[in-house]
Design a protein around this motif. Structure first.
Motif, short mmCIF file in Angstrom:
data_model
loop_
_atom_site.label_atom_id
_atom_site.label_comp_id
_atom_site.label_asym_id
_atom_site.label_seq_id
_atom_site.Cartn_x
_atom_site.Cartn_y
_atom_site.Cartn_z
N LYS A 70 -59.22 42.76 63.85
CA LYS A 70 -59.55 42.47 64.46
C LYS A 70 -58.49 42.21 66.27
CE LYS A 70 -61.69 38.99 62.33
NZ LYS A 70 -63.22 38.86 62.35
N GLY A 71 -59.15 41.53 67.11
CA GLY A 71 -58.21 42.47 68.56
C GLY A 71 -58.46 43.91 69.02
N THR A 72 -59.36 44.35 68.18
CA THR A 72 -59.60 45.75 69.27
C THR A 72 -60.73 46.02 69.48
OG1 THR A 72 -60.24 46.69 66.96
CG2 THR A 72 -58.14 46.93 66.68
N GLU A 73 -61.01 45.31 70.22
CA GLU A 73 -62.25 45.21 71.25
C GLU A 73 -61.83 46.34 72.00
OE1 GLU A 73 -60.97 42.22 70.50
OE2 GLU A 73 -63.19 41.70 68.88
N ALA A 74 -60.73 46.36 72.44
CA ALA A 74 -60.73 46.91 74.14
C ALA A 74 -60.73 48.40 73.28
CB ALA A 74 -59.73 46.87 74.86
N LEU A 75 -59.66 49.32 72.46
CA LEU A 75 -59.52 50.01 72.00
C LEU A 75 -61.19 50.61 71.01
CD1 LEU A 75 -57.04 50.01 69.90
CD2 LEU A 75 -57.16 50.89 71.84
N GLN A 76 -61.98 49.87 71.45
CA GLN A 76 -63.69 50.01 70.05
C GLN A 76 -64.24 50.79 71.22
OE1 GLN A 76 -64.80 46.62 68.49
NE2 GLN A 76 -63.08 46.35 66.60
#
Length: 198
Positions: A70-76
């Protein structure tokens, strides 16, 4: 990392790639993972030897793990950009011997690990820039994931919503005098994918 082959090879052989993958695979602060991913991207771009080692070390599985957190959208989104760049780099190589082995392994590994499904889910992100990157990767994966995408109702619905949204935004651009604007480009990408799935 500087585009110096000697330095790049020494970094790989010195274990830098493994260390970066460990950082990305373990519990670390987001800022640390962001820097590790940046270094990994720099190491892999335009360096087939590093790409081969990355695949051998299970790098795709490590990156896939970021999509379970969770919360890794920028990394994704950074991962999506990296994958797109690596695939396009392989497609544009004029001399096949430069990266043939990495190319032969990268796309099949992506398909085998079901990156097709992982990537398409990112269309739900609200940022247009992130969606643009996802649409680009969907476009290059289309030849390998078409059947998977055709059976994905969520993807079809997401593309339909994006088409409606970008039709409105592109119309606004045109009324502002911008005939070939950013949203018109995004609408074109969405329409191309929808047509290829028809």
């Amino acid at each position: 990392m500087a585009p110096n082959p000697k330095v790049q090879i020494e970094a790989i052989e010195g274990g830098a790639l493994q260390k970066l993958l460990v950082i990305l695979a373990t519990e670390q602060p987001q800022a640390v993972k962001k820097k590790a991913l940046f270094a990994l991207c720099s190491m892999l771009r335009h360096f087939p030897y590093a790409q081969q080692q990355f695949l051998k070390l299970g790098g795709l599985q490590v990156l896939r793990g970021l999509f379970r957190q969770k919360g890794t959208e920028a990394l994704q989104v950074r991962v999506v950009t990296l994958l797109y760049d690596l695939i396009v780099e392989k497609m544009l190589l004029e001399a096949p011997q430069h990266g043939e082995q990495a190319e032969e392994k990268l796309v099949p590994a992506l398909v085998e690990q079901d990156w097709c499904a992982v990537v398409s889910k990112l269309l739900a992100l609200p940022e247009h820039d992130a969606r643009e990157k996802v649409l680009q990767l969907l476009g290059v994966l289309m030849a390998f994931c078409r059947e998977r995408y055709r059976g994905d109702r969520a993807l079809g619905a997401a593309l339909g919503l994006l088409r409606s949204e970008y039709e409105e935004l592109a119309a606004q651009e045109r009324s502002d005098g911008d005939k070939d604007g950013y949203f018109q480009e995004l609408l074109g990408s969405v329409n191309t994918i929808i047509q290829e799935l028809a």
